[in-house]
Design a protein around this motif. Sequence first.
Motif, PDB file in Angstrom:
ATOM      1  N   ASP A 195       0.823  -1.213   0.000  1.00  0.00           N
ATOM      2  CA  ASP A 195       0.000   0.000   0.000  1.00  0.00           C
ATOM      3  C   ASP A 195       0.858   1.265   0.000  1.00  0.00           C
ATOM      4  O   ASP A 195       0.520   2.255  -0.667  1.00  0.00           O
ATOM      5  N   ALA A 196       1.969   1.263   0.739  1.00  0.00           N
ATOM      6  CA  ALA A 196       2.872   2.412   0.719  1.00  0.00           C
ATOM      7  C   ALA A 196       3.449   2.604  -0.678  1.00  0.00           C
ATOM      8  O   ALA A 196       3.532   3.729  -1.187  1.00  0.00           O
ATOM      9  N   ALA A 197       3.832   1.500  -1.312  1.00  0.00           N
ATOM     10  CA  ALA A 197       4.401   1.571  -2.656  1.00  0.00           C
ATOM     11  C   ALA A 197       3.366   2.030  -3.681  1.00  0.00           C
ATOM     12  O   ALA A 197       3.691   2.758  -4.627  1.00  0.00           O
ATOM     13  N   LEU A 198       2.118   1.610  -3.520  1.00  0.00           N
ATOM     14  CA  LEU A 198       1.059   2.069  -4.420  1.00  0.00           C
ATOM     15  C   LEU A 198       0.840   3.573  -4.296  1.00  0.00           C
ATOM     16  O   LEU A 198       0.580   4.265  -5.286  1.00  0.00           O
ATOM     17  N   ASN A 199       0.937   4.097  -3.082  1.00  0.00           N
ATOM     18  CA  ASN A 199       0.786   5.539  -2.896  1.00  0.00           C
ATOM     19  C   ASN A 199       1.859   6.316  -3.639  1.00  0.00           C
ATOM     20  O   ASN A 199       1.638   7.466  -4.050  1.00  0.00           O
ATOM     21  N   VAL A 200       3.028   5.707  -3.819  1.00  0.00           N
ATOM     22  CA  VAL A 200       4.116   6.358  -4.551  1.00  0.00           C
ATOM     23  C   VAL A 200       3.969   6.131  -6.053  1.00  0.00           C
ATOM     24  O   VAL A 200       3.993   7.076  -6.850  1.00  0.00           O
ATOM     25  N   SER A 201       3.800   4.874  -6.457  1.00  0.00           N
ATOM     26  CA  SER A 201       3.848   4.535  -7.883  1.00  0.00           C
ATOM     27  C   SER A 201       2.613   4.991  -8.656  1.00  0.00           C
ATOM     28  O   SER A 201       2.685   5.196  -9.876  1.00  0.00           O
ATOM     29  N   LEU A 202       1.470   5.162  -7.983  1.00  0.00           N
ATOM     30  CA  LEU A 202       0.228   5.554  -8.672  1.00  0.00           C
ATOM     31  C   LEU A 202      -0.152   7.014  -8.442  1.00  0.00           C
ATOM     32  O   LEU A 202      -1.213   7.450  -8.892  1.00  0.00           O
ATOM     33  N   ALA A 203       0.687   7.767  -7.771  1.00  0.00           N
ATOM     34  CA  ALA A 203       0.310   9.116  -7.348  1.00  0.00           C
ATOM     35  C   ALA A 203      -0.122  10.013  -8.502  1.00  0.00           C
ATOM     36  O   ALA A 203      -1.020  10.845  -8.346  1.00  0.00           O
ATOM     37  N   ASP A 204       0.475   9.848  -9.670  1.00  0.00           N
ATOM     38  CA  ASP A 204       0.176  10.747 -10.793  1.00  0.00           C
ATOM     39  C   ASP A 204      -0.908  10.213 -11.715  1.00  0.00           C
ATOM     40  O   ASP A 204      -1.210  10.832 -12.736  1.00  0.00           O
ATOM     41  N   LEU A 205      -1.514   9.079 -11.366  1.00  0.00           N
ATOM     42  CA  LEU A 205      -2.510   8.465 -12.237  1.00  0.00           C
ATOM     43  C   LEU A 205      -3.930   8.734 -11.745  1.00  0.00           C
ATOM     44  O   LEU A 205      -4.180   8.734 -10.536  1.00  0.00           O
ATOM     45  N   PRO A 206      -4.894   8.911 -12.673  1.00  0.00           N
ATOM     46  CA  PRO A 206      -6.296   9.095 -12.278  1.00  0.00           C
ATOM     47  C   PRO A 206      -6.924   7.748 -11.916  1.00  0.00           C
ATOM     48  O   PRO A 206      -7.706   7.178 -12.679  1.00  0.00           O
ATOM     49  N   VAL A 207      -6.575   7.259 -10.741  1.00  0.00           N
ATOM     50  CA  VAL A 207      -7.011   5.926 -10.290  1.00  0.00           C
ATOM     51  C   VAL A 207      -7.778   6.054  -8.986  1.00  0.00           C
ATOM     52  O   VAL A 207      -7.336   6.726  -8.054  1.00  0.00           O
ATOM     53  N   ASP A 208      -8.946   5.417  -8.928  1.00  0.00           N
ATOM     54  CA  ASP A 208      -9.676   5.228  -7.676  1.00  0.00           C
ATOM     55  C   ASP A 208      -9.435   3.789  -7.243  1.00  0.00           C
ATOM     56  O   ASP A 208      -9.887   2.843  -7.900  1.00  0.00           O
ATOM     57  N   LEU A 209      -8.704   3.616  -6.159  1.00  0.00           N
ATOM     58  CA  LEU A 209      -8.306   2.289  -5.697  1.00  0.00           C
ATOM     59  C   LEU A 209      -8.942   2.006  -4.345  1.00  0.00           C
ATOM     60  O   LEU A 209      -8.683   2.714  -3.367  1.00  0.00           O
ATOM     61  N   VAL A 210      -9.779   0.988  -4.298  1.00  0.00           N
ATOM     62  CA  VAL A 210     -10.440   0.586  -3.054  1.00  0.00           C
ATOM     63  C   VAL A 210      -9.886  -0.766  -2.624  1.00  0.00           C
ATOM     64  O   VAL A 210      -9.883  -1.730  -3.396  1.00  0.00           O
ATOM     65  N   CYS A 211      -9.392  -0.833  -1.378  1.00  0.00           N
ATOM     66  CA  CYS A 211      -8.777  -2.046  -0.850  1.00  0.00           C
ATOM     67  C   CYS A 211      -9.657  -2.648   0.236  1.00  0.00           C
ATOM     68  O   CYS A 211      -9.957  -1.988   1.240  1.00  0.00           O
ATOM     69  N   LEU A 212     -10.063  -3.892   0.041  1.00  0.00           N
ATOM     70  CA  LEU A 212     -10.865  -4.615   1.020  1.00  0.00           C
ATOM     71  C   LEU A 212      -9.957  -5.373   1.975  1.00  0.00           C
ATOM     72  O   LEU A 212      -9.183  -6.239   1.555  1.00  0.00           O
ATOM     73  N   TYR A 213     -10.040  -5.038   3.267  1.00  0.00           N
ATOM     74  CA  TYR A 213      -9.228  -5.693   4.287  1.00  0.00           C
ATOM     75  C   TYR A 213     -10.129  -6.248   5.387  1.00  0.00           C
ATOM     76  O   TYR A 213     -11.183  -5.674   5.682  1.00  0.00           O
TER      77      TYR A 213
END
Length: 315
Positions: free
Chosen positions: A122-140
């Motif tokens: 999740d930390a890496a996704l916050n970095v690698s996807l920061a510039d993309l128009p992505v809505d990411l929902v994570c089920l935990y």
Amino acid sequence: MRIESRVPAHTRLRHALELHDGPADQLTRAVAFARTTVRRGEQFAVAAPTAVEKAVFEAVGHAGVAALTAPYGPSGGSGQTTAATWARELRSLVQSDAGVTVLCAHDPVHDGVDGSYWTELDAALNVSLADLPVDLVCLYPAWPLHLEVLEGARANHPYLLEAGTLRENPAHHCPLEVLRGRDRAAPQVLGPPDVTYRYNSWQLHEVRRMVARLAPALGFDPVRSEDLVLAVNEIATNAVEHGAPQAEIQLWATAGGLVCEVHDTGRLGEPLPGLTAPHPAEPRGRGVWIARQLCDLLHVWQDRAGTHVRLHATP
């Protein structure tokens, strides 16, 4: 999806956490979310355990729905590798569209011994996807096997999804804060390497020569061999330029390609290097990013001995 937030619009990514009460509830929420997203006509991608992915496709069909690459083999314990892979796949999806909605579901198979995979992912996704128009929902799960899973999830998600509404998450922290004090786990231990070589900056040509000699024997064609040599050279060069005057490279020739590890005694300032493309005006600082694009796995970790990088490339 309604949004109630005071988070500054410093990133195009909207990364939300939704908690479920167990496998059956996870399945129900995933299917409902997929149906709502597809009904709105949004581009949709899913990254979930096999049972959840199957239920989603049965509910909404395959048209316009993409399945992101599942973690596999030696990269199963590397959240940073998974994030880099998904970033490449999502970047290709949003090239001609306004954006994409992604559903990610926790899979206990990847919890490992301490659950740190998910915190790193999740930390890496916050970095690698920061510039993309992505809505990411994570089920935990609300009560995971490892408390680290839930604590990491609460710290990494800027938003909480509750009853269909996105709300600001007061427990959210930036990736550097989340990972500070948390060691990135080493990948699975391999047997003795086929080659071990200690080198300095004057001996980098020998490193390149070793990889170039091994690659064809492992089934790499000339183009892929050049990619592999370039990737290893970038990491090996970083080690002696920024880590220590001397470093060590280890190579494993396997049926699945080449595994390479580079070790130096330096300390790593950036916990997740190479997850964002450098600005074209920056002449340096692109080596790890280049290597990530050319390899199936690139995992960076630290311990008391220094900084370590494992690469895995398939023909």
